[in-house]
Motif scaffolding. Sequence first.
Motif, PDB file in Angstrom:
ATOM      1  N   LYS A 167       0.905  -1.252   0.011  1.00 49.28           N
ATOM      2  CA  LYS A 167       0.058   0.028  -0.070  1.00 49.28           C
ATOM      3  C   LYS A 167       0.587   1.383  -0.024  1.00 49.28           C
ATOM      4  CE  LYS A 167      -4.052  -2.018   0.146  1.00 49.28           C
ATOM      5  NZ  LYS A 167      -4.782  -1.832   1.501  1.00 49.28           N
ATOM      6  N   ASN A 168       2.277   1.224  -0.138  1.00 51.76           N
ATOM      7  CA  ASN A 168       3.040   2.341   0.095  1.00 51.76           C
ATOM      8  C   ASN A 168       4.201   2.122  -0.758  1.00 51.76           C
ATOM      9  OD1 ASN A 168       3.752   4.952   0.950  1.00 51.76           O
ATOM     10  ND2 ASN A 168       5.140   4.282   2.634  1.00 51.76           N
ATOM     11  N   PRO A 169       4.071   2.049  -2.220  1.00 48.33           N
ATOM     12  CA  PRO A 169       5.290   2.118  -3.150  1.00 48.33           C
ATOM     13  C   PRO A 169       5.935   3.136  -3.405  1.00 48.33           C
ATOM     14  CG  PRO A 169       3.214   2.186  -4.420  1.00 48.33           C
ATOM     15  CD  PRO A 169       2.718   2.030  -2.886  1.00 48.33           C
ATOM     16  N   LYS A 170       7.378   2.672  -3.189  1.00 45.30           N
ATOM     17  CA  LYS A 170       8.223   3.687  -3.598  1.00 45.30           C
ATOM     18  C   LYS A 170       9.201   3.680  -4.951  1.00 45.30           C
ATOM     19  CE  LYS A 170       8.171   6.004   0.542  1.00 45.30           C
ATOM     20  NZ  LYS A 170       7.086   5.623   0.987  1.00 45.30           N
ATOM     21  N   SER A 171       8.780   2.531  -5.458  1.00 42.91           N
ATOM     22  CA  SER A 171       9.342   2.241  -6.885  1.00 42.91           C
ATOM     23  C   SER A 171       8.422   1.241  -7.636  1.00 42.91           C
ATOM     24  CB  SER A 171      10.755   1.546  -6.585  1.00 42.91           C
ATOM     25  OG  SER A 171      10.873   0.362  -6.171  1.00 42.91           O
ATOM     26  N   TRP A 172       8.616   1.008  -8.795  1.00 43.97           N
ATOM     27  CA  TRP A 172       7.961   0.107  -9.763  1.00 43.97           C
ATOM     28  C   TRP A 172       7.987  -1.338  -8.991  1.00 43.97           C
ATOM     29  CZ3 TRP A 172       4.488   2.876 -11.949  1.00 43.97           C
ATOM     30  CH2 TRP A 172       4.900   3.945 -12.798  1.00 43.97           C
ATOM     31  N   LYS A 173       9.248  -1.734  -8.509  1.00 47.08           N
ATOM     32  CA  LYS A 173       9.522  -2.795  -8.053  1.00 47.08           C
ATOM     33  C   LYS A 173       8.638  -3.294  -6.773  1.00 47.08           C
ATOM     34  CE  LYS A 173      14.184  -3.481  -9.440  1.00 47.08           C
ATOM     35  NZ  LYS A 173      15.613  -3.615  -9.134  1.00 47.08           N
ATOM     36  N   ASP A 174       8.080  -2.344  -6.103  1.00 51.12           N
ATOM     37  CA  ASP A 174       7.045  -2.347  -5.054  1.00 51.12           C
ATOM     38  C   ASP A 174       5.851  -2.674  -5.496  1.00 51.12           C
ATOM     39  OD1 ASP A 174       9.211  -1.720  -3.335  1.00 51.12           O
ATOM     40  OD2 ASP A 174       8.566   0.307  -3.198  1.00 51.12           O
ATOM     41  N   PHE A 175       5.544  -2.804  -6.720  1.00 52.56           N
ATOM     42  CA  PHE A 175       4.202  -3.131  -7.225  1.00 52.56           C
ATOM     43  C   PHE A 175       4.051  -4.864  -7.499  1.00 52.56           C
ATOM     44  CE2 PHE A 175       3.739   1.455  -8.083  1.00 52.56           C
ATOM     45  CZ  PHE A 175       2.125   1.517  -8.119  1.00 52.56           C
ATOM     46  N   ASN A 176       3.970  -5.380  -6.436  1.00 46.15           N
ATOM     47  CA  ASN A 176       4.260  -6.866  -6.571  1.00 46.15           C
ATOM     48  C   ASN A 176       2.894  -7.627  -7.164  1.00 46.15           C
ATOM     49  OD1 ASN A 176       2.223  -6.531  -4.421  1.00 46.15           O
ATOM     50  ND2 ASN A 176       3.882  -7.230  -2.946  1.00 46.15           N
ATOM     51  N   ASN A 177       2.067  -7.003  -7.993  1.00 45.41           N
ATOM     52  CA  ASN A 177       0.922  -7.528  -8.546  1.00 45.41           C
ATOM     53  C   ASN A 177       0.720  -6.601  -9.767  1.00 45.41           C
ATOM     54  OD1 ASN A 177      -2.049  -7.557  -9.263  1.00 45.41           O
ATOM     55  ND2 ASN A 177      -2.334  -8.363  -7.254  1.00 45.41           N
ATOM     56  N   LYS A 178       0.955  -7.384 -10.972  1.00 39.77           N
ATOM     57  CA  LYS A 178       0.887  -6.753 -12.330  1.00 39.77           C
ATOM     58  C   LYS A 178      -0.502  -6.341 -12.597  1.00 39.77           C
ATOM     59  CE  LYS A 178       4.452  -9.872 -14.269  1.00 39.77           C
ATOM     60  NZ  LYS A 178       4.535 -10.726 -15.293  1.00 39.77           N
ATOM     61  N   CYS A 180      -2.477  -4.776 -10.530  1.00 38.66           N
ATOM     62  CA  CYS A 180      -2.711  -3.435  -9.673  1.00 38.66           C
ATOM     63  C   CYS A 180      -1.465  -2.440 -10.459  1.00 38.66           C
ATOM     64  CB  CYS A 180      -2.066  -3.479  -8.453  1.00 38.66           C
ATOM     65  SG  CYS A 180      -2.365  -2.187  -7.460  1.00 38.66           S
ATOM     66  N   LEU A 181      -0.396  -2.764 -10.804  1.00 39.57           N
ATOM     67  CA  LEU A 181       0.294  -1.801 -11.843  1.00 39.57           C
ATOM     68  C   LEU A 181      -0.250  -1.199 -12.968  1.00 39.57           C
ATOM     69  CD1 LEU A 181       2.892  -0.344 -11.962  1.00 39.57           C
ATOM     70  CD2 LEU A 181       4.031  -2.434 -13.190  1.00 39.57           C
ATOM     71  N   MET A 194       4.531  -2.198 -20.364  1.00 46.19           N
ATOM     72  CA  MET A 194       5.371  -2.535 -18.669  1.00 46.19           C
ATOM     73  C   MET A 194       6.784  -2.021 -19.112  1.00 46.19           C
ATOM     74  SD  MET A 194       2.966  -3.135 -16.565  1.00 46.19           S
ATOM     75  CE  MET A 194       2.016  -1.977 -17.576  1.00 46.19           C
ATOM     76  N   ARG A 195       7.501  -2.677 -20.242  1.00 43.60           N
ATOM     77  CA  ARG A 195       8.971  -2.070 -20.118  1.00 43.60           C
ATOM     78  C   ARG A 195       9.169  -0.771 -20.100  1.00 43.60           C
ATOM     79  NH1 ARG A 195      11.734  -5.187 -25.188  1.00 43.60           N
ATOM     80  NH2 ARG A 195      10.971  -7.028 -24.092  1.00 43.60           N
ATOM     81  N   ALA A 196       8.446  -0.222 -21.025  1.00 44.74           N
ATOM     82  CA  ALA A 196       8.587   1.338 -20.783  1.00 44.74           C
ATOM     83  C   ALA A 196       8.515   1.939 -19.621  1.00 44.74           C
ATOM     84  CB  ALA A 196       7.918   2.188 -21.942  1.00 44.74           C
ATOM     85  N   ILE A 197       7.322   1.470 -18.692  1.00 41.79           N
ATOM     86  CA  ILE A 197       7.212   1.786 -17.346  1.00 41.79           C
ATOM     87  C   ILE A 197       8.263   1.618 -16.406  1.00 41.79           C
ATOM     88  CG2 ILE A 197       5.845   1.261 -15.329  1.00 41.79           C
ATOM     89  CD1 ILE A 197       4.219   3.202 -17.044  1.00 41.79           C
ATOM     90  N   HIS A 198       8.719   0.407 -16.592  1.00 40.20           N
ATOM     91  CA  HIS A 198       9.947  -0.058 -15.653  1.00 40.20           C
ATOM     92  C   HIS A 198      11.215   0.853 -16.011  1.00 40.20           C
ATOM     93  CE1 HIS A 198       8.112  -2.836 -13.139  1.00 40.20           C
ATOM     94  NE2 HIS A 198       7.569  -3.755 -14.342  1.00 40.20           N
ATOM     95  N   LYS A 199      11.312   1.423 -17.257  1.00 43.29           N
ATOM     96  CA  LYS A 199      12.514   2.290 -17.463  1.00 43.29           C
ATOM     97  C   LYS A 199      12.235   3.633 -16.987  1.00 43.29           C
ATOM     98  CE  LYS A 199      13.977  -0.430 -21.796  1.00 43.29           C
ATOM     99  NZ  LYS A 199      14.228  -0.203 -23.114  1.00 43.29           N
ATOM    100  N   SER A 200      11.037   4.058 -16.874  1.00 46.11           N
ATOM    101  CA  SER A 200      11.004   5.516 -16.270  1.00 46.11           C
ATOM    102  C   SER A 200      11.018   5.443 -14.746  1.00 46.11           C
ATOM    103  CB  SER A 200       9.710   5.695 -16.692  1.00 46.11           C
ATOM    104  OG  SER A 200       9.359   7.109 -16.328  1.00 46.11           O
ATOM    105  N   PRO A 201      11.869   6.264 -14.329  1.00 44.48           N
ATOM    106  CA  PRO A 201      12.049   6.420 -12.872  1.00 44.48           C
ATOM    107  C   PRO A 201      10.650   6.777 -12.237  1.00 44.48           C
ATOM    108  CG  PRO A 201      13.629   7.917 -13.774  1.00 44.48           C
ATOM    109  CD  PRO A 201      12.832   7.428 -14.996  1.00 44.48           C
TER     110      PRO A 201
END
Length: 587
Positions: A167-178, A180-181, A194-201
């Motif tokens: 419930k408190n993500p600080k990065s894309w990796k914190d979204f442990n549910n595709k 939800c992302l 999704m590839r472009a999303i993960h490349k973006s800070p």
Amino acid sequence: MQLIKYPTWHYLQAPKEILKAWLNILKFNWYFFSIWLLVKTLLRPWKGDKVKRGRGFDPKELAQVLFMNLLSRMIGMMLRIIVICLGLFLQIILFILGPVFLLFWLMLPIIIVIGVFYSIILINATSIIQEDIVMYLVLGFLLLLVILSLRAFYRANAEYKLNRINKNPKSWKDFNNKKCLKFFVARTGRDLSMRAIHKSPFNKYLFNNHLKQEDVLNIINWYVRTQSTKILRRKFWNYNNLLRLGSIGHDWSYAYTPYLDKFSINITDQIEKHGLRLRLISREDEIQKMEQVLSQAKDNNALLIGEPGIGRETIVQGFASLVLYGKTIPSLCRKRVLELDINSLTAGASNNQEIQARLKQALDQAVKAGNIILVIREIHNFVSADNGIGKIDISEILSPYLKHDNLNFIATTTPQGFYTKIKNNQAILNSFKNVEVNEPNTQETILILQDIAHALERKSKTHLIYQSLKTIVLKTNQYIQNIPQPEKAISVLDQAFALADSKHAKVVQAKHINTIISQKAKVPVGTLQDKEKEMLLNLENILHKTVINQELAISSISHAMRRSRAGISKTKKPIGTFLFLGPTGVG
């Protein structure tokens, strides 16, 4: 990879869900037939139908009255005994079937393996076509069991993942549910892979889309609520879902009210068939006060005071759902919540006396039934002695029933109606306890709009992003002051969907919202245009064309106008408050 977890789910988690479903069905069967209530009211007259004796002593009439009342009680007793026996029989059957099904579930993998093994052997060993067909049918049935088991497993796994969302993500990796992302990206208006999303800070993405950390939390909670609702609806064994089937025995314990039903709207039935129109959000205090008032021995009538559009009707419906599902104080559980339909009551009546006679007869039936909570909307319109077309005064008829133990009232009114009409009527004022309904805050209004958005999206095939939803709440707070939340936000949201649909836009954008609010508030809203910028910058010169000198006054007004248009002034206060001092005639 997920199939590795199947044995753990099959033998540990699924049995718990089966036991829960079994207990819910047993509990619902008891409620459906109202067994305990029918036992307590076994000797009551059928439909509460009693024959009353007239004045004087007439042995023949007395015998007839006694016979009719005894017959009514005998009919009621026989029908109740039949329903009680049927309910108990089904309760025993369900009690036995629960453990049998649980045992079958635990043995299911073994049954499938053995069944497939022997079916294949028998098909290869026999040459009789009929037996082969039977074996193929058995294999098909076993395959169906496998498919259903795997489907239940994947749904349970999706629910497990939903409960583990960060419930408190600080990065894309914190979204442990595709899922939800994907929901988060869709609700923020970016059509990216999704590839472009993960490349973006992550922080840069939030900054570019004008999002804060609290907005991220709101969007994730939006996703969780949406998915949780879908999962809950799929579980037919959930107790609330079972309750929608209703009850065949509960109403038999009380008198029928055919005359009252003609002049009322059954809120309980509407909720039972269609569910709640809107969820109750942060209305626990109001509901708790209503429960306390309605369960009192005296003055047990609640008066909801609030502006139109603030959520009074939603609170009444939410309270009615708690009464229906037995989630309130025991003395209020399973009562019928009816709304008095003044239009039906007055239709075809030639004078006020006829209206009052109808109302008296309807209220008599409500008292006789003993399980009615009657709702009167905008009661201030019907308790005033003011004469005029379409105005009636029911306070004289209503007053005795407000003190009756067998009948509760919930009324709604506005602050103005309370102070101008109800406060002057002591009989009505003393019979009600006030429950004030306050305007929801920004966060609560956002939650309300999120619930409404899904229905509007399905209807118009247009998508709503979170930034647009938040813009609606903030700008209606700033520019529309004469209508409370959430009504003004809901109105703008509905019109923004209609405008976007008429423009063939796929997404409700800020420009659609600004257009609607500009039309309502009669002021420019949104990004400053070149012409407007020039006018604001030169506002002093423009005003000096009609006003000579008065530099301080002109400067103060101009600064206030620029602050307001830039959006840095306080939204709940006027643009500016000025006191111009000077002798008459100086301008």
